[in-house]
Write a protein that holds these residues in place. Structure first.
Motif: not given
Ligand code: DC
Length: 226
Positions: A37-38, A41-42, A103, A106, A112, A133-134, A183, A187, A190
């Motif tokens: 899922t990251g 967001y990227r 971030s 995100a 989101r 993350r969530d 970060r 993270d 928020r």
């Molecule tokens: O896992 P990553 O480093 O590729 O994630 C990139 C950014 O995306 C990280 O700073 C937080 C955000 N992210 C998020 O807020 N929720 C998620 N489910 C996955 C990533």
């Protein structure tokens, strides 16, 4: 017909904790779908930066997310390709300039909301390992298996530096550690979907554990039924 069992494995944790490597291996061993899922967001961050959007402009970021097509597709070698508006951005989204800005995107509620909906739709296919993350708290609160991976900041920055130097980026170790801590701060603080373990998650400290051991612990938990 799809033969994957209807099991969802949620893997959360901070940057560099080993989530991606572990999640990919677990998915491979079980024949499950791996969802990063990251990467989504990227991809939104990349689209915003390319369009010259100010990353403090929440409305504009919400608009970018609402109009973006973000797809995760399995490549022929089972690697995951990230498509942003049908363009393959798999490599570009890993660059340090995206990592530094992601971030900010995100933390935007509209971003989101849209990505969580897409992620929930993907998980409906069953048999998924989803990392982020969530995931255990917001995206898949009913996941049968929830894992929260942690590792010391020093070890996490060491891993990220290794990954980046393999791709030709040279970054100072102290700068990397500072960026990782920044970060973490963004993270975890928020308002919407902060990084935090679900109450029913198993926390695994990967600082001194091998990837193989962590994968084994997770597979054992799946075999034991959660
Ligand atoms: O896992 P990553 O480093 O590729 O994630 C990139 C950014 O995306 C990280 O700073 C937080 C955000 N992210 C998020 O807020 N929720 C998620 N489910 C996955 C990533």
């Amino acid at each position: 017909m799809d033969s994957r069992p209807n099991i969802a494995i949620a893997i959360d944790g901070p940057a560099g904790s080993g989530k991606s490597t572990v999640a990919k291996r677990v998915a491979e061993e079980l024949g499950f779908l791996y969802i990063d899922t990251g990467a989504m967001y990227r991809a939104i961050t990349l689209k915003a930066l390319r369009a010259g959007v100010d990353l403090d402009d929440m409305d504009a970021l919400g608009e970018v997310a609402a109009t973006a097509s973000v797809e995760l597709v399995a490549g022929p070698d089972r690697s995951l390709k990230v498509l942003l508006d049908q363009e393959d951005v798999t490599e570009e989204i890993r660059s340090p300039y995206i990592s530094r800005s992601v971030s900010l995107a995100a933390k935007v509620p509209e971003v989101r909301k849209r990505l969580v909906e897409l992620q929930q739709a993907m998980a409906k296919q069953g048999g998924v390992v989803m990392e982020g993350r969530d995931i255990g708290t917001v995206v898949l609160p009913d996941a049968q298996i929830k894992i929260y991976l942690i590792a010391s900041p020093g070890e996490r920055s060491r891993r990220r530096l290794k990954e980046l130097s393999a791709k030709g980026y040279q970054i100072d170790r102290r700068q990397m550690e500072a960026e990782i801590l920044e970060r973490d701060q963004l993270d975890t603080t928020r308002k919407m979907g902060p990084l935090t373990p679900a109450p029913d998650a198993l926390t695994i400290d990967c600082t001194y554990l091998s990837i193989e051991k962590v994968v084994e612990l997770i597979i054992d938990r799946v075999s034991a039924g959660g």
